[in-house]
Design an enzyme around this catalytic site. Structure first.
Site, PDB file in Angstrom:
ATOM      1  N   TYR A 166       0.834  -1.194   0.000  1.00 22.43           N
ATOM      2  CA  TYR A 166       0.000   0.000   0.000  1.00 22.43           C
ATOM      3  C   TYR A 166       0.873   1.250   0.000  1.00 22.43           C
ATOM      4  O   TYR A 166       0.676   2.172  -0.812  1.00 22.43           O
ATOM      5  CB  TYR A 166      -0.901  -0.026   1.236  1.00 22.43           C
ATOM      6  N   LYS A 169       1.589   4.211  -2.930  1.00 23.68           N
ATOM      7  CA  LYS A 169       1.317   5.616  -2.646  1.00 23.68           C
ATOM      8  C   LYS A 169       2.537   6.496  -2.897  1.00 23.68           C
ATOM      9  O   LYS A 169       2.425   7.592  -3.462  1.00 23.68           O
ATOM     10  CB  LYS A 169       0.817   5.788  -1.210  1.00 23.68           C
TER      11      LYS A 169
END
Length: 316
Positions: free
Chosen positions: A142, A146
């Site tokens: 994740y 990002k």
């Protein structure tokens, strides 16, 4: 912003952001969704919707053209704990999807908002009052997507002039949308559990501080950043924004002030705890405040009052 496409409009942020945009603007606010996650109720009835799979560049382009879209809110992503279980899919959606959005934006002259996260930071990042510009070395898929998304968005702005903007969201707490597998989602679950059962098993350990934000502030941040004169922005991808920081004991105490019989015990989830331990305790959002006037409206006490009032009215 006149005509806006929200990709991921039925998700945790998208469902509320789409409705907020429709309240503010008279243009086409298009709810983009994937089959199996169709808009329902007011979200469906209050404005146009379209199938928009972020992995399908042609589908994005056709929707942008049909509705004369000038701004895209790209909210498609797998949340942190889910992304760890499905890293290939997380990359496909987070990076492949973003590339598609940016290409469409480049060709069709759209502004793009793609949320980032406190997940971009890692164990080597300063933990307290984490600076705007600092080490970003996440150890989760994740976070990797990002960080990569921030860099790619900046590249498209510098190289092609695409108006890309972003904020690093902390944990988001909503009284509308149920949690969807994020590390910070315990801070949503605890309110539901307090109202429905009076008891909560906390998956995050005592003393684990993380930045949090009430959803109304998060929606306002996303919209206000896209409205600001671009000449004011020294940063673009992505701004730290902050509202409150607490550990499970502090949020539990806030609830017990209002529901004295509420009880909490710990049942720590090792995966989520490892993710939480790699994230900051608190963020320094000075740049957002100075460059575009960011200012939160809710703190823990006012958020807790509102959460319990709304959930009690709806669940009991």
């Amino acid at each position: 912003m006149k005509n806006v496409l929200v990709i991921g409009s039925t998700g945790q942020i998208g469902s509320e952001l789409t409705m907020e945009l429709r309240k503010r603007y008279n243009g086409n606010i298009v709810a983009g969704y994937i089959p199996g996650a169709e808009p329902k109720g007011e979200l469906l009835e209050s404005g146009p919707s379209a199938i928009v799979d972020i992995t399908n560049e042609q589908q994005i382009a056709e929707t942008v053209s049909k509705y004369n879209i000038d701004t895209i809110y790209n909210l498609a992503a797998l949340l942190s704990a889910v992304a760890e279980a499905k890293p290939q899919l997380a990359w496909k959606i987070g990076m492949g999807g973003l590339f598609n959005v940016l290409e469409v934006a480049r060709e069709m002259h759209c502004a793009v908002f793609t949320p980032s996260s406190i997940g971009v930071f890692g164990n080597n990042t300063p933990k307290d009052k984490t600076p705007q510009d600092t080490i970003r070395n996440p150890r989760t898929m994740y976070g990797v997507t990002k960080v990569s998304g921030e860099l790619l968005s900046d590249y498209y702005h510098i190289r092609f002039g695409v108006d890309t903007r972003s904020v690093r969201f902390p944990g988001l707490i909503s009284n509308v949308t149920p949690p969807g597998g994020g590390t910070t989602d315990y801070a949503v679950d605890i309110y539901y559990a307090a109202v429905q059962k009076g008891y909560f098993e906390c998956p995050i350990a005592k003393g684990t501080f993380m930045d949090m934000m009430y959803m109304p502030d998060a929606l306002r941040a996303a919209i206000e950043l896209m409205e600001v004169d671009p000449t004011r922005l020294q940063h673009r991808n992505s701004f730290n924004i902050a509202s409150m920081s607490f550990d499970p004991e502090i949020i539990c105490s806030a609830i017990k002030k209002r529901l004295p019989d509420f009880k909490m015990e710990y049942k720590v989830d090792p995966l989520r705890q490892a993710i939480a331990d790699s994230w900051p305790n608190s963020l320094d959002d000075t740049c957002a405040r100075e460059e575009w006037g960011w200012q939160p409206e809710y703190d823990l006490e006012s958020m807790t009052d509102d959460m319990l009032k709304v959930l009690t009215g709806r669940l009991k």
